[in-house]
Enzyme design. Structure first.
Site, PDB file in Angstrom:
ATOM      1  N   ASP A 141       0.824  -1.221   0.000  1.00 19.00           N
ATOM      2  CA  ASP A 141       0.000   0.000   0.000  1.00 19.00           C
ATOM      3  C   ASP A 141       0.850   1.260   0.000  1.00 19.00           C
ATOM      4  O   ASP A 141       0.637   2.166   0.808  1.00 19.00           O
ATOM      5  CB  ASP A 141      -0.942  -0.017   1.212  1.00 19.00           C
ATOM      6  CG  ASP A 141      -1.814  -1.259   1.260  1.00 19.00           C
ATOM      7  OD1 ASP A 141      -1.256  -2.359   1.440  1.00 19.00           O
ATOM      8  OD2 ASP A 141      -3.033  -1.134   1.106  1.00 19.00           O
ATOM      9  N   ASP A 162      -1.745  -2.485  -4.035  1.00 15.52           N
ATOM     10  CA  ASP A 162      -2.089  -1.062  -3.931  1.00 15.52           C
ATOM     11  C   ASP A 162      -0.840  -0.230  -4.221  1.00 15.52           C
ATOM     12  O   ASP A 162      -0.073   0.130  -3.324  1.00 15.52           O
ATOM     13  CB  ASP A 162      -2.688  -0.705  -2.568  1.00 15.52           C
ATOM     14  CG  ASP A 162      -4.151  -1.110  -2.475  1.00 15.52           C
ATOM     15  OD1 ASP A 162      -4.683  -1.658  -3.457  1.00 15.52           O
ATOM     16  OD2 ASP A 162      -4.761  -0.879  -1.414  1.00 15.52           O
ATOM     17  N   TYR A 200      -2.405   4.464  -6.153  1.00 15.52           N
ATOM     18  CA  TYR A 200      -3.580   5.185  -5.637  1.00 15.52           C
ATOM     19  C   TYR A 200      -4.035   6.277  -6.606  1.00 15.52           C
ATOM     20  O   TYR A 200      -4.656   7.256  -6.207  1.00 15.52           O
ATOM     21  CB  TYR A 200      -3.325   5.756  -4.234  1.00 15.52           C
ATOM     22  CG  TYR A 200      -3.305   4.682  -3.174  1.00 15.52           C
ATOM     23  CD1 TYR A 200      -2.197   3.867  -3.021  1.00 15.52           C
ATOM     24  CD2 TYR A 200      -4.396   4.459  -2.344  1.00 15.52           C
ATOM     25  CE1 TYR A 200      -2.172   2.853  -2.077  1.00 15.52           C
ATOM     26  CE2 TYR A 200      -4.381   3.446  -1.394  1.00 15.52           C
ATOM     27  CZ  TYR A 200      -3.266   2.652  -1.273  1.00 15.52           C
ATOM     28  OH  TYR A 200      -3.250   1.649  -0.338  1.00 15.52           O
ATOM     29  N   HIS A 254      -3.542  -9.459  -0.920  1.00 12.36           N
ATOM     30  CA  HIS A 254      -3.771  -8.066  -0.513  1.00 12.36           C
ATOM     31  C   HIS A 254      -4.612  -7.948   0.762  1.00 12.36           C
ATOM     32  O   HIS A 254      -4.214  -7.282   1.709  1.00 12.36           O
ATOM     33  CB  HIS A 254      -4.400  -7.274  -1.651  1.00 12.36           C
ATOM     34  CG  HIS A 254      -4.498  -5.818  -1.345  1.00 12.36           C
ATOM     35  ND1 HIS A 254      -3.376  -5.035  -1.128  1.00 12.36           N
ATOM     36  CD2 HIS A 254      -5.554  -5.001  -1.156  1.00 12.36           C
ATOM     37  CE1 HIS A 254      -3.751  -3.797  -0.843  1.00 12.36           C
ATOM     38  NE2 HIS A 254      -5.063  -3.749  -0.841  1.00 12.36           N
ATOM     39  N   HIS A 295     -11.503  -2.541   7.083  1.00 13.18           N
ATOM     40  CA  HIS A 295     -11.495  -3.737   6.232  1.00 13.18           C
ATOM     41  C   HIS A 295     -11.687  -5.019   7.045  1.00 13.18           C
ATOM     42  O   HIS A 295     -11.215  -6.082   6.650  1.00 13.18           O
ATOM     43  CB  HIS A 295     -10.196  -3.824   5.417  1.00 13.18           C
ATOM     44  CG  HIS A 295      -9.908  -2.585   4.636  1.00 13.18           C
ATOM     45  ND1 HIS A 295     -10.787  -2.060   3.720  1.00 13.18           N
ATOM     46  CD2 HIS A 295      -8.839  -1.746   4.639  1.00 13.18           C
ATOM     47  CE1 HIS A 295     -10.270  -0.970   3.195  1.00 13.18           C
ATOM     48  NE2 HIS A 295      -9.104  -0.748   3.736  1.00 13.18           N
ATOM     49  N   HIS A 335      -3.416  -3.843   2.558  1.00 14.21           N
ATOM     50  CA  HIS A 335      -4.790  -3.353   2.602  1.00 14.21           C
ATOM     51  C   HIS A 335      -5.101  -2.501   3.838  1.00 14.21           C
ATOM     52  O   HIS A 335      -5.624  -1.400   3.713  1.00 14.21           O
ATOM     53  CB  HIS A 335      -5.768  -4.522   2.492  1.00 14.21           C
ATOM     54  CG  HIS A 335      -7.130  -4.145   2.008  1.00 14.21           C
ATOM     55  ND1 HIS A 335      -7.347  -3.161   1.076  1.00 14.21           N
ATOM     56  CD2 HIS A 335      -8.361  -4.629   2.336  1.00 14.21           C
ATOM     57  CE1 HIS A 335      -8.657  -3.052   0.841  1.00 14.21           C
ATOM     58  NE2 HIS A 335      -9.293  -3.937   1.594  1.00 14.21           N
TER      59      HIS A 335
HETATM   60 FE   FE2 Z   1      -6.195  -1.972  -0.343  1.00 12.17          FE
END
Ligand code: FE2
Length: 539
Positions: A167, A196, A199, A318, A328, A355
């Site tokens: 990420d 990720d 972005y 992920h 999440h 994530h």
């Molecule tokens: Fe994510």
């Protein structure tokens, strides 16, 4: 009468402390480190890390990844902005002046009102193991030269060091993470990236210019060592409102992986061998239910892993399966239900996920960074114990202030000492509950639905703390679940340092510390070759 009251008071005191201890009895350590909370913002387009290399049609966004199953192949990718130019890569080993040539291909794509540059991908095959190579791209126009080192030949006792980032994004914090990774005295040789990337989808119309800036930002690492790619939700780029309905379009055009070499039928799940590790990459955002291509592939893949050849079985995905942040939460649950029994059966050593924008792991208690002793109680636990002890002593003292002075003091001291010991014992036992867990017994009707200790289970590590613009996940579920051994809301990176077939040393490094500081660490004992109880982390 006084003594009876004193006795009852003492019993109450001990019980109270035990209750406190039970409250304290959580899975592991919630780090006391408090990061200075500043807003996470992306670096502006004119930042130096995004600079376009000079020269006509100069290659930019150069990145490499493994190009075959064993590590003798490499995929080189780059972008030219003015003309297609050449997709050829010249490469030569450190000890040779003879330049070899590999031919690649060029692609472009459109995304809403954005048109990409010319994206080149070139696979180099049959490299020598454990060799430094130089390579040159941009033939015919402005050329740029980089280098990489191939891994040692696959084998059970080959040491190898992986970096770990998830990420990442392109904020000032992302830049810190990449810098800390580069300057860590333990040098990662290959990056395992948990998904990720840019972005860009956080910008209006998924402004794909931010895919280009991310490519230029990460070039300083990804052009020199392979980054092993995992697809995250920010790679989906599904935007029907602007007519973009083909998932993963920018990602798959820009980042290639050697999925066919492991008989995968899509670039979202695949495997590679590298040194003594077998790395399986899974996709949280592709179908994974029974009968799906990913399910069938993984079902056939796991029995193929020879631990005699590659002792370390590592899985990247992920969305984490074990996560105790209020972000999440449970998103990885359905995949866990499908695949966790296999992970236990085939003794996966470690699962890395991203994530959640913070750090967390299961496994054994933390080894102190300074002296490698176990931390039995963290500072907050100790403070809480002392405070509650003082309060209970004061209550007892108050209740019996008119009784015999000597007896009272003796009993008070006795009760206080016993209580502290009781709390320490309970808290100690509880802290040792953090260890490898699985949760595979549940079958809807039997009600067995809590994670249990399981020495054959992987350690689960969430490392989505690269530093993207969405900021840190700071809100955690309380109390800390038993599967959570250590958690902290800070940005950082990690290193997985394989020593031999039995031992690997893992460390996590937060960005606020010096480059060499390990904020969390533990020894991994290989689940196939050295499947001893590692809950005490002693070698
Ligand atoms: Fe994510």
């Amino acid at each position: 009468m006084g003594l009876v009251r004193l006795f009852l008071g003492s019993v109450l005191g001990v019980l109270g402390l035990l209750v406190n201890a039970v409250v304290l009895c959580n899975g592991g350590t919630t780090s006391a480190f408090v990061r200075q909370v500043e807003k996470t913002v992306d670096m502006p387009l004119e930042s130096d890390v995004f600079h376009v290399p000079p020269g006509h049609n100069a290659p930019q966004q150069v990145h490499i990844t493994q190009g075959d199953h064993e590590g003798k192949g490499l995929i080189v990718s780059w972008v030219t902005m003015d003309d297609p130019g050449s997709s050829t890569v010249l490469y030569w080993s450190e000890n040779s002046k003879h330049k070899n040539k590999a031919k690649g291909t060029v692609v472009t794509y459109k995304f809403y009102n954005y048109t990409s540059g010319y994206i080149h991908h070139c696979t180099i095959k049959n490299l020598e193991f454990d060799t430094k190579y130089y390579y040159e791209v941009g033939i015919e126009h402005t050329t740029r030269t980089f280098w990489f080192t191939t891994p040692p030949e696959v084998g059970p006792d080959v040491p190898y060091t992986f970096g770990l980032i998830g990420d990442l994004g392109q904020s000032y914090d992302s830049n810190m993470t990449l810098t800390h990774y580069a300057l860590n005295p333990t040098k990662g040789k290959t990056m395992l990236f948990m998904g990720d990337l840019s972005y860009a989808d956080n910008y209006p119309n998924h402004d794909n210019v931010r895919w280009d800036t991310w490519g230029r930002f990460t070039e300083r690492s990804a052009a020199y060592q392979p980054w092993i790619w995992t697809a995250g939700n920010h790679e989906i780029d599904f935007a029907p409102e602007i007519g973009e309905t083909k998932p993963f379009k920018p990602y798959t055009h820009r980042y290639r992986v050697p999925y066919k070499a492991s008989n995968s039928t899509a670039p979202f799940w695949y495997s590679i061998k590298r040194a003594s590790a077998y790395i399986i990459v899974l996709s949280s955002y592709s179908a994974y239910g029974k009968y799906t291509p990913q399910y069938k592939w993984l079902e056939a893949e796991l029995p193929k892993v020879s631990r005699s050849e590659t002792p370390w079985l590592i899985v990247l995905m992920h969305a984490p399966w074990y996560n105790s942040y209020n972000y999440h939460y449970m998103e990885g649950e359905t995949m866990r239900v499908m695949y966790e029994p296999w992970f236990v059966k085939y003794k996966v050593d470690v699962v890395f996920a991203g994530h959640v924008h913070a750090y967390e792991r299961s496994g054994s208690p933390t080894i102190s960074a300074t002296n490698h002793r176990l931390i039995i109680l963290d500072d907050l636990d100790l403070l809480f114990m002392v405070l509650t002890s003082v309060i209970w002593i004061w209550i007892i003292f108050f209740l019996f202030s008119k009784s015999d002075l000597d007896r009272r003091w003796i009993l008070i001291v006795a009760v206080a000492t016993t209580s502290i010991v009781a709390v320490a014992v309970v808290a100690n036992i509880c802290d040792h509950k953090s260890e490898r867990v699985s949760n595979i017994a549940y079958n809807i009707v039997n009600g067995i639905c809590s994670p249990v200790r399981d020495p054959s289970a992987p350690v689960y590590i969430t490392i989505g703390d690269g530093g993207n613009l969405e900021g840190l996940a700071t809100n955690m579920t309380e109390p800390q679940p038993t599967y959570s051994a250590f958690r902290e809301a800070s940005f950082g990176h990690a290193i997985f340092d394989i020593k031999n077939r039995t031992h690997a040393y893992y460390s996590w490094h937060r960005n606020q510390d010096g480059y060499a500081v390990e904020a969390d660490s533990l020894w991994f004992f290989n689940r196939f070759w050295h499947p001893v109880d590692d809950s005490t982390s002693t070698q």
